[in-house]
Design a protein around this motif. Structure first.
Motif, PDB file in Angstrom:
ATOM      1  N   ILE A 129      -8.142 -39.652 -53.417  1.00  0.00           N
ATOM      2  CA  ILE A 129      -8.301 -38.479 -52.555  1.00  0.00           C
ATOM      3  C   ILE A 129      -8.699 -38.900 -51.149  1.00  0.00           C
ATOM      4  CG2 ILE A 129      -9.538 -36.303 -52.205  1.00  0.00           C
ATOM      5  CD1 ILE A 129     -10.240 -36.475 -55.261  1.00  0.00           C
ATOM      6  N   GLY A 130      -7.885 -38.509 -50.193  1.00  0.00           N
ATOM      7  CA  GLY A 130      -8.216 -38.689 -48.791  1.00  0.00           C
ATOM      8  C   GLY A 130      -8.603 -37.350 -48.188  1.00  0.00           C
ATOM      9  N   HIS A 131      -9.172 -37.410 -47.012  1.00  0.00           N
ATOM     10  CA  HIS A 131      -9.573 -36.174 -46.343  1.00  0.00           C
ATOM     11  C   HIS A 131      -8.356 -35.331 -45.988  1.00  0.00           C
ATOM     12  CE1 HIS A 131     -10.702 -33.547 -43.006  1.00  0.00           C
ATOM     13  NE2 HIS A 131     -11.875 -33.487 -43.627  1.00  0.00           N
ATOM     14  N   GLY A 132      -7.374 -35.934 -45.358  1.00  0.00           N
ATOM     15  CA  GLY A 132      -6.218 -35.212 -44.843  1.00  0.00           C
ATOM     16  C   GLY A 132      -6.389 -34.985 -43.353  1.00  0.00           C
ATOM     17  N   GLY A 133      -5.286 -34.990 -42.651  1.00  0.00           N
ATOM     18  CA  GLY A 133      -5.330 -34.816 -41.208  1.00  0.00           C
ATOM     19  C   GLY A 133      -4.364 -33.736 -40.754  1.00  0.00           C
ATOM     20  N   VAL A 134      -4.611 -33.245 -39.573  1.00  0.00           N
ATOM     21  CA  VAL A 134      -3.717 -32.253 -38.970  1.00  0.00           C
ATOM     22  C   VAL A 134      -2.652 -33.006 -38.193  1.00  0.00           C
ATOM     23  CG1 VAL A 134      -3.566 -30.307 -37.369  1.00  0.00           C
ATOM     24  CG2 VAL A 134      -5.622 -30.605 -38.783  1.00  0.00           C
ATOM     25  N   ASP A 192       1.275 -38.089 -38.367  1.00  0.00           N
ATOM     26  CA  ASP A 192       0.150 -38.117 -39.297  1.00  0.00           C
ATOM     27  C   ASP A 192      -0.107 -39.541 -39.784  1.00  0.00           C
ATOM     28  OD1 ASP A 192      -1.884 -37.650 -41.077  1.00  0.00           O
ATOM     29  OD2 ASP A 192      -0.799 -36.160 -42.264  1.00  0.00           O
ATOM     30  N   PRO A 193      -0.625 -40.395 -38.896  1.00  0.00           N
ATOM     31  CA  PRO A 193      -0.884 -41.775 -39.303  1.00  0.00           C
ATOM     32  C   PRO A 193      -1.918 -41.882 -40.423  1.00  0.00           C
ATOM     33  CG  PRO A 193      -1.737 -41.363 -37.092  1.00  0.00           C
ATOM     34  CD  PRO A 193      -0.956 -40.151 -37.484  1.00  0.00           C
ATOM     35  N   TYR A 194      -2.818 -40.904 -40.531  1.00  0.00           N
ATOM     36  CA  TYR A 194      -3.810 -40.938 -41.610  1.00  0.00           C
ATOM     37  C   TYR A 194      -3.131 -40.894 -42.974  1.00  0.00           C
ATOM     38  CZ  TYR A 194      -7.616 -39.945 -44.736  1.00  0.00           C
ATOM     39  OH  TYR A 194      -8.492 -40.023 -45.787  1.00  0.00           O
TER      40      TYR A 194
END
Length: 169
Positions: free
Chosen positions: A11-16, A62-64
């Protein structure tokens, strides 16, 4: 598939995404933050969240996400007899529930949730993910779902020490 196989949800945070319309994101944030914790999201808020989560992702916007997928690729190499999938706490798909459901669809009944958010004190790792685990355990009482958190901070510090030592100063 062997039902004894373990599944892992990283699980990652996620990015905009950088190209997501800022006015839509601001509207979603205003609705999200303005809603009481015990209230369900409005249809407008849910529609905006779905638009955000379904936004097309690239390494540029979205590099994250691509960083988390790279970490997942490395982790897969180190795990034996595990099916590993990624999930995002916010802003991106699949959600934690969607990732768990994917594993269940593959016949996996032993699932470990692992977040990249390793430090204590964050609302995502300490509150939101455990709430999601509770919902999933209620929905799937026959599935063994564990949350691999909190992290052993001594081990996290050791990994960071190794990283520091690897840097040539």
């Amino acid at each position: 598939m062997d039902k004894t196989q373990k599944g892992v949800v990283l699980i990652g945070h996620g990015g905009v995404p950088t190209d997501f319309p800022r006015d839509q994101f601001k509207k979603w944030m205003d609705l999200h933050k303005g809603r009481k914790a015990d209230q369900s999201p409005s249809q407008v808020e849910q529609d905006l969240e779905n638009t955000l989560r379904d936004w097309p992702r690239t390494p540029d916007n979205d590099p994250y996400q691509f960083g988390l997928e790279s970490l997942a690729s490395q982790l897969k190499l180190q795990l034996r007899d595990c099916k590993l999938v990624t999930a995002y706490n916010e802003f991106c798909r699949p959600t934690i529930a969607q990732a768990v459901e994917e594993l269940i669809e593959h016949g996996i009944i032993n699932i470990v949730l692992l977040t990249t958010m390793v430090t204590p004190g964050g609302s995502h790792a300490e509150k939101e993910i455990p709430e999601e685990v509770h919902k999933l355990k209620t929905k799937y009482p026959y599935i063994n779902i564990k949350y691999a958190w909190p992290f052993n901070l001594n081990k996290v510090a050791g990994m960071m020490k190794e990283q520091i030592e690897a840097v040539q100063v």
